[in-house]
Design an enzyme around this catalytic site. Structure first.
Site, PDB file in Angstrom:
ATOM      1  N   ASN A  85       0.870  -1.178   0.000  1.00  0.00           N
ATOM      2  CA  ASN A  85       0.000   0.000   0.000  1.00  0.00           C
ATOM      3  C   ASN A  85       0.908   1.229   0.000  1.00  0.00           C
ATOM      4  O   ASN A  85       1.601   1.497   0.988  1.00  0.00           O
ATOM      5  CB  ASN A  85      -0.878  -0.037   1.263  1.00  0.00           C
ATOM      6  CG  ASN A  85      -1.891   1.086   1.283  1.00  0.00           C
ATOM      7  OD1 ASN A  85      -1.912   1.949   0.408  1.00  0.00           O
ATOM      8  ND2 ASN A  85      -2.731   1.086   2.299  1.00  0.00           N
ATOM      9  N   ARG A 113      -2.620  -2.123  -3.384  1.00  0.00           N
ATOM     10  CA  ARG A 113      -3.832  -1.337  -3.209  1.00  0.00           C
ATOM     11  C   ARG A 113      -3.730  -0.153  -4.167  1.00  0.00           C
ATOM     12  O   ARG A 113      -2.775   0.628  -4.102  1.00  0.00           O
ATOM     13  CB  ARG A 113      -3.936  -0.832  -1.777  1.00  0.00           C
ATOM     14  CG  ARG A 113      -5.133   0.046  -1.610  1.00  0.00           C
ATOM     15  CD  ARG A 113      -5.235   0.622  -0.229  1.00  0.00           C
ATOM     16  NE  ARG A 113      -6.371   1.523  -0.218  1.00  0.00           N
ATOM     17  CZ  ARG A 113      -6.402   2.666   0.442  1.00  0.00           C
ATOM     18  NH1 ARG A 113      -5.364   3.037   1.162  1.00  0.00           N
ATOM     19  NH2 ARG A 113      -7.465   3.440   0.389  1.00  0.00           N
ATOM     20  N   HIS A 146     -12.932   2.829  -0.770  1.00  0.00           N
ATOM     21  CA  HIS A 146     -12.953   1.854   0.346  1.00  0.00           C
ATOM     22  C   HIS A 146     -13.605   0.534  -0.061  1.00  0.00           C
ATOM     23  O   HIS A 146     -14.093  -0.220   0.793  1.00  0.00           O
ATOM     24  CB  HIS A 146     -13.705   2.417   1.581  1.00  0.00           C
ATOM     25  CG  HIS A 146     -13.062   3.626   2.184  1.00  0.00           C
ATOM     26  ND1 HIS A 146     -13.761   4.766   2.505  1.00  0.00           N
ATOM     27  CD2 HIS A 146     -11.772   3.874   2.507  1.00  0.00           C
ATOM     28  CE1 HIS A 146     -12.933   5.669   3.007  1.00  0.00           C
ATOM     29  NE2 HIS A 146     -11.724   5.153   3.019  1.00  0.00           N
ATOM     30  N   ARG A 204     -11.208  16.158   5.751  1.00  0.00           N
ATOM     31  CA  ARG A 204     -11.956  16.465   4.519  1.00  0.00           C
ATOM     32  C   ARG A 204     -13.371  16.915   4.862  1.00  0.00           C
ATOM     33  O   ARG A 204     -13.977  16.405   5.811  1.00  0.00           O
ATOM     34  CB  ARG A 204     -12.038  15.225   3.617  1.00  0.00           C
ATOM     35  CG  ARG A 204     -10.725  14.892   2.958  1.00  0.00           C
ATOM     36  CD  ARG A 204     -10.823  13.601   2.178  1.00  0.00           C
ATOM     37  NE  ARG A 204      -9.786  12.682   2.613  1.00  0.00           N
ATOM     38  CZ  ARG A 204      -9.743  11.388   2.318  1.00  0.00           C
ATOM     39  NH1 ARG A 204     -10.683  10.842   1.582  1.00  0.00           N
ATOM     40  NH2 ARG A 204      -8.771  10.628   2.757  1.00  0.00           N
ATOM     41  N   GLU A 249      -8.332  -5.000   4.931  1.00  0.00           N
ATOM     42  CA  GLU A 249      -8.185  -4.832   3.478  1.00  0.00           C
ATOM     43  C   GLU A 249      -7.030  -5.672   2.937  1.00  0.00           C
ATOM     44  O   GLU A 249      -7.091  -6.201   1.836  1.00  0.00           O
ATOM     45  CB  GLU A 249      -7.976  -3.348   3.152  1.00  0.00           C
ATOM     46  CG  GLU A 249      -9.245  -2.536   3.379  1.00  0.00           C
ATOM     47  CD  GLU A 249      -8.986  -1.065   3.635  1.00  0.00           C
ATOM     48  OE1 GLU A 249      -8.413  -0.747   4.695  1.00  0.00           O
ATOM     49  OE2 GLU A 249      -9.355  -0.232   2.795  1.00  0.00           O
TER      50      GLU A 249
END
Ligand code: AMP
Length: 395
Positions: free
Chosen positions: A6, A89, A177, A236, A381
């Site tokens: 990742n 990823r 996601h 965010r 993940e």
């Protein structure tokens, strides 16, 4: 062995898995290269020991070389050829609907999608290219955050703007996601022993989004063309009036890019509380009755509750469970309690003792009278990416 990678603009996180032919997967080691282009550090955890190595890492290529040579030095791998597969990823895969071997076509799609994920896709591509160079014998597989959402119906991914924007410029909702939502859906199937469930999954991490899963597939999600949309997040803004951008460009004499950057990095929990994008510090303020921390937590939990209602309404059928996951969803009792408390029309409730209880990979936390089951499930993940690579190794 399978390596799961990742990568960010200044870091490369990785995990190494061993898999046996009977499908047993064991995590051997994990770690990261950080401060790439700044200073450089490699951290590797193996057999319970954490190894930290300060090393100059001027670029991603040197970082990858260093990771592989440290894995060798620490005798975690005997032969580089033992790494049969590498799973990456990748944040944006455009309209690619599943994990894919990185051939020329997939490579080009990742490159083309860079315009939609300029912070994420370019470093991922750089890292893919370098690993391919060092591990030419391995299978290289891209796992996209966007892929799981390719089952959304048109009415949920088309924006109410001029349709030419979609046709000519790919402006549509993609969602993110996806690997986490896919994992949670499968884990829930395992827990209840039934497929095709209808779920509302709240992935509440630093980045956060909610997915409406209908009969096991993504039906709608809160993030959009980019990961800026939807619920409020650590730094965010989530959804705001789009005219704010134009207005603040004029007011601050800044470019759209600069305002976009502020909406990404200086908004959300951080923007309102002025304290941190890490909710633990904002909750600390909330517990001390700090006015702005309290306001941030109230807005945050209200936005989540509002989207849950919207998604349940859209599914228009029995929901099997509302699930909380990722850093905040898995660990913050107060967030779960407040979100559920802001959904009075659903007649759902959380058992406080269960909500506060320590758990391994999942826990059901609703009261017996709650109209919908509520779970906290730890997402994974990496294991999802590892399993996707194994699928290709078996082919
Ligand atoms: P993630 O992006 O899933 O790694 O989530 C990271 C975020 O989870 C952090 O920024 C924290 O805000 C939050 N988090 C992690 N641990 C806890 C905890 N024990 N309680 C509340 N929030 C947490």
């Amino acid at each position: 062995m399978i390596l799961v990678v990742n990568s960010g603009s200044s870091s490369i996180k990785f995990s190494l898995y061993e898999y046996k032919n009977n499908n047993d997967i064991e995590k051997l080691a994990s770690g990261m290269a950080e401060q790439i282009k700044v200073n450089g550090k490699i951290i590797i955890t193996y057999q319970g020991n954490k190894h930290e190595i300060d090393i100059s890492l001027p670029d991603h290529k040197v970082a990858i070389e260093a990771i592989l040579s440290k894995l060798d030095e620490l005798k975690i791998i005997k032969d580089i050829k033992d790494i049969q597969g590498v799973g990456y990823r990748v944040v944006h895969g455009g309209t690619i609907s599943k994990s894919s071997i990185i051939d020329e076509k997939v490579h080009k799609q990742i490159q083309d999608s860079s315009k939609l994920a300029p912070l994420h896709n370019p470093p991922a591509l750089l890292v893919i290219d370098k690993f391919k160079e060092f591990l030419p014998h391995s299978k290289h597989v891209a796992c996209f955050d966007t892929a799981y959402h390719q089952t959304m119906p048109e009415r949920n991914y088309i924006y109410p703007v001029n349709i030419e924007w979609y046709k000519k410029y790919d402006v549509r909702k993609y969602g993110f996601h996806g690997t986490s939502f896919n994992y949670i859906n499968k884990k829930f199937e395992e827990i209840v022993g039934k497929e095709k469930n209808n779920l509302i999954v709240c992935h509440l991490g630093n980045g956060a989004s909610i997915c409406s899963i209908k009969e096991g597939k993504s039906f709608d999600t809160t993030m959009g063309l980019t990961p800026l949309a939807g619920i409020m997040m650590g730094s965010r803004s989530g959804d705001v009036d789009p005219s704010i951008i134009n207005y603040m460009c004029t007011s601050l004499n800044k470019s759209p890019n600069e305002i976009n950057e502020m909406l990404n990095n200086n908004s959300g929990l951080l923007g309102i509380s002025g304290v941190s994008s890490d909710i633990r510090y904002v909750i600390e303020g909330y517990n001390k009755n700090d006015k702005m921390c309290t306001l941030a937590i109230e807005i945050y939990t209200q936005k989540i509750a509002n989207f849950i209602i919207q998604m349940i309404n859209q599914q228009n059928q029995k929901i099997d469970a509302i699930i909380f996951t990722a850093g905040i969803g898995e660990n913050s009792q107060i967030v779960v309690e407040k979100v559920v408390g802001k959904l009075p029309l659903l007649n759902i409730s959380v058992d406080q003792e269960l909500n506060n209880k320590k758990y391994e990979d999942y826990i059901k936390i609703n009261t017996p009278t709650s109209k919908i089951d509520i779970y906290k499930i730890r997402t994974n993940e990496e294991i999802m990416i590892c399993k996707d690579v194994i699928t290709f190794l078996k082919k």
